[in-house]
Design an enzyme around this catalytic site. Structure first.
Site, PDB file in Angstrom:
ATOM      1  N   LYS A  73       0.941  -1.195   0.053  1.00 41.69           N
ATOM      2  CA  LYS A  73      -0.002  -0.127   0.028  1.00 41.69           C
ATOM      3  C   LYS A  73       0.756   1.099   0.093  1.00 41.69           C
ATOM      4  O   LYS A  73       2.210   1.194   0.219  1.00 41.69           O
ATOM      5  CB  LYS A  73      -0.772  -0.098   1.332  1.00 41.69           C
ATOM      6  CG  LYS A  73      -0.200  -0.176   2.636  1.00 41.69           C
ATOM      7  CD  LYS A  73      -0.955  -0.380   3.546  1.00 41.69           C
ATOM      8  CE  LYS A  73      -0.350  -0.270   5.217  1.00 41.69           C
ATOM      9  NZ  LYS A  73      -1.356  -0.826   6.390  1.00 41.69           N
ATOM     10  N   TYR A 101      14.072  30.276   8.744  1.00 39.27           N
ATOM     11  CA  TYR A 101      12.978  30.816   9.279  1.00 39.27           C
ATOM     12  C   TYR A 101      13.042  30.945  10.568  1.00 39.27           C
ATOM     13  O   TYR A 101      13.136  30.226  11.254  1.00 39.27           O
ATOM     14  CB  TYR A 101      11.565  30.103   8.579  1.00 39.27           C
ATOM     15  CG  TYR A 101      11.476  29.952   7.308  1.00 39.27           C
ATOM     16  CD1 TYR A 101      10.981  31.448   6.643  1.00 39.27           C
ATOM     17  CD2 TYR A 101      11.592  28.907   6.297  1.00 39.27           C
ATOM     18  CE1 TYR A 101      10.597  31.361   5.250  1.00 39.27           C
ATOM     19  CE2 TYR A 101      11.373  28.974   5.164  1.00 39.27           C
ATOM     20  CZ  TYR A 101      10.788  30.132   4.494  1.00 39.27           C
ATOM     21  OH  TYR A 101      10.451  30.256   3.293  1.00 39.27           O
TER      22      TYR A 101
HETATM   23  C1  LIG Z   1      -0.455  -1.767   6.918  1.00 43.43           C
HETATM   24  C2  LIG Z   1      -0.867  -2.937   7.339  1.00 43.43           C
HETATM   25  C3  LIG Z   1      -0.385  -4.288   7.209  1.00 43.43           C
HETATM   26  C4  LIG Z   1       1.458  -4.477   7.199  1.00 43.43           C
HETATM   27  O1  LIG Z   1       1.815  -3.768   8.491  1.00 43.43           O
HETATM   28  P1  LIG Z   1       3.370  -3.632   9.053  1.00 43.43           P
HETATM   29  O2  LIG Z   1       3.079  -3.228  10.278  1.00 43.43           O
HETATM   30  O3  LIG Z   1       4.035  -2.636   8.014  1.00 43.43           O
HETATM   31  O4  LIG Z   1       3.870  -5.179   8.534  1.00 43.43           O
HETATM   32  C5  LIG Z   1      -0.779  -5.397   7.534  1.00 43.43           C
HETATM   33  N1  LIG Z   1      -2.187  -5.528   7.689  1.00 43.43           N
HETATM   34  C6  LIG Z   1      -2.990  -4.511   7.539  1.00 43.43           C
HETATM   35  C7  LIG Z   1      -4.462  -4.668   7.843  1.00 43.43           C
HETATM   36  C8  LIG Z   1      -2.217  -3.178   7.353  1.00 43.43           C
HETATM   37  O5  LIG Z   1      -3.095  -2.298   7.501  1.00 43.43           O
END
Ligand SMILES: *Cc1c(COP(=O)(O)O)cnc(C)c1O
Length: 377
Positions: free
Chosen positions: A51, A272
Site C-alpha cells: 500500500k 525561518y
Molecule cells: C499496513 C498493514 C499491514 C502491514 O503492517 P506492517 O506493520 O507494515 O507490517 C498489515 N495488515 C494491515 C491490515 C495493514 O493495514
C-alpha cells in the site's frame, strides 16, 4: 557498513538528471528480507503489503521483485492502487484491498479481478449483490475486528454474517483476517487478547483459513501466523519490534545534494524565524531536501545528516525544499556545490531519523515525496 550490499555511489550529484537527491532501493536486500520473513512463518506463506506505493518505494518494482522471490499475495489499501498495479503484475498474483470498497465500486473491482477485504456486513451484502448482477461467483476476504476498533466486522455482526454466509452461493471466501494493534510491542497483553478473539472467530467460521500477522506479528511466534502473514515495514528494512535489535536488512539509502555552503560569524540568525543563532563562527551547508521531500518539520533543530562518517546537525527550521546543516566538524572545503550527504544509509538508519523526528519509520518512508532520483539495484 554491515547490511549494505550496495556500494556508496559517487560523492557528488550527477548533473545529467538535475535531481538533487538520490533514493537507492536495494531490491536484492528487499528479496532477502522477504525470504527471511517467509522462513520465519513457514509453513504459512508470506504476502507483501505494498500500500501507499509500497511505503513510498515504488509498488511496481517492489511487487515484481517480490514476485520473482515467490510472493503471490499483495495487499494495498485502496481500490485505485490495486487497479493501477494489477496489469503490471504477472497473472498468478492476487491483489487485496484492505480498506474494502466504497459503495458503487464493486463492479470495477470485480471487472479488474481484484479481491476486496470486506469489513462489514454491509460490504458483504453489496459484494454479493454485485456477484448476483454479474452472474458470477466473486472471491473475497472477510476481516474481523479483534480489538483494534479500526476496520473489520464488529463482534455484534458476526452471527448475522455467519448465517448469511451459509446461504450465500455467489461469494467465495478465500480466507478470514484480522489486524494486530500492538504487534510491535512483544510484551503487550493486547496481542494475546486479540489472538484469543481470533481463535473464537475461527471456531465460528471453522472452514476458513486465517491471515493475521503483520511485520511485528511474524515475530510473536507461530500462533500468530495462520496460513498467510502480511508484513509491510519489515520488508522495507523497518524494525518489526520496538526496543529489539532490528533483524531486517536496510533496503533504502537516501543521499541529498549540497546546494550552497557559507561561513557565518557568531550571532548570525539561521533559517525561518531566525530560530537558530550561531554561538560562534560556523560553517553551514544548505541541502536540497525539505518537508516537501519527507523531512518532517519536527526535525527543526534536531537530528542530523552524515558526510564521510561525520555527523552534521540540522540547524534552524526545516524549510519546504531545503534544510541547513552545521558542517563545522568537517575540514574546510570538504563540502561544495553538488556534494552528497547521507540521510539514511550506513551511518544512520531509518529508525534513527524517525526517532529524531518523533515519529515512526512508516511515516518517514511514505512521506519521501516524488523529487528524488530513484534507483533500483
Ligand atoms: C499496513 C498493514 C499491514 C502491514 O503492517 P506492517 O506493520 O507494515 O507490517 C498489515 N495488515 C494491515 C491490515 C495493514 O493495514
Amino acid at each position: 557498513m554491515d547490511g549494505y550490499a550496495f556500494h556508496a555511489q559517487d560523492r557528488h550529484a550527477r548533473a545529467d538528471t538535475g535531481a538533487s537527491g538520490y533514493l537507492t532501493i536495494d531490491l536484492a536486500a528487499l528479496r532477502r528480507n522477504y525470504r527471511k520473513l517467509s522462513l520465519a512463518v513457514a509453513p504459512a506463506a508470506a504476502a507483501a503489503v505494498v500500500k501507499a506505493d509500497a511505503y513510498g518505494l515504488g509498488a511496481e518494482p517492489v511487487s515484481r521483485s517480490l514476485h520473482a522471490q515467490g510472493c503471490r499475495h499483495f495487499f494495498v489499501a485502496q481500490l485505485m492502487e490495486a487497479v493501477e498495479l494489477k496489469p503490471r503484475l504477472p497473472n498468478d498474483t492476487q491483489l487485496f484491498v484492505l480498506n474494502g470498497l466504497q459503495p458503487g465500486a464493486e463492479e470495477s473491482c470485480a471487472d479488474a479481478g481484484i479481491v476486496p477485504v470486506l469489513n462489514s456486513l454491509e460490504q458483504f451484502r453489496r459484494w454479493s449483490l454485485a456477484a448476483q448482477k454479474l452472474g458470477r461467483v466473486l472471491p473475497a476476504v472477510v476481516q474481523f475486528d479483534t480489538g483494534m476498533s479500526r476496520l473489520g466486522v464488529a463482534p455484534q455482526e458476526r452471527t448475522a454474517l455467519a448465517a448469511e454466509l451459509k446461504d450465500c452461493r455467489n461469494i467465495e471466501i478465500l480466507f478470514i483476517m484480522s489486524h494486530l494493534a500492538c504487534a510491535d510491542e512483544m510484551d503487550n497483553g493486547q496481542n494475546a487478547e486479540q489472538l484469543a478473539e481470533m481463535h473464537r472467530i475461527a471456531a465460528e467460521f471453522p472452514d476458513l483459513d486465517v491471515c493475521f500477522a503483520n511485520s511485528g506479528g511474524v515475530f510473536l511466534g507461530g500462533d500468530y501466523h495462520g496460513v498467510l502473514a502480511r508484513p509491510g515495514i519489515a520488508l522495507y528494512g523497518g524494525a518489526p519490534s520496538a526496543g529489539k535489535p532490528n533483524p531486517m536488512e536496510p533496503v533504502v539509502r537516501l543521499e541529498v545534494a549540497v546546494i550552497q555552503t557559507r561561513t557565518v560569524p557568531a550571532g548570525t540568525r539561521i533559517g525561518y524565524g531566525g530560530a537558530h543563532v550561531a554561538s560562534s563562527e560556523m560553517r553551514l551547508a544548505t541541502i536540497a531536501g525539505g518537508y516537501a521531500d519527507g523531512f518532517p518539520r519536527s526535525l527543526s533543530g534536531r537530528g542530523a545528516v552524515f558526510h564521510a562518517g561525520v555527523r552534521l546537525p540540522i540547524v534552524g527550521r526545516v524549510s519546504m525544499d531545503s534544510i541547513t546543516v552545521d558542517v563545522t566538524a568537517l575540514p574546510d572545503g570538504a563540502l561544495s556545490l553538488g556534494s552528497l550527504v547521507e540521510v539514511f544509509g550506513p551511518h544512520q538508519t531509518l529508525e534513527d531519523v524517525a526517532e529524531a523526528a518523533g515519529t515512526i519509520s512508516y511515516e518517514i518512508l511514505t512521506g519521501l515525496g516524488r523529487r528524488y532520483d530513484r534507483r533500483y539495484r
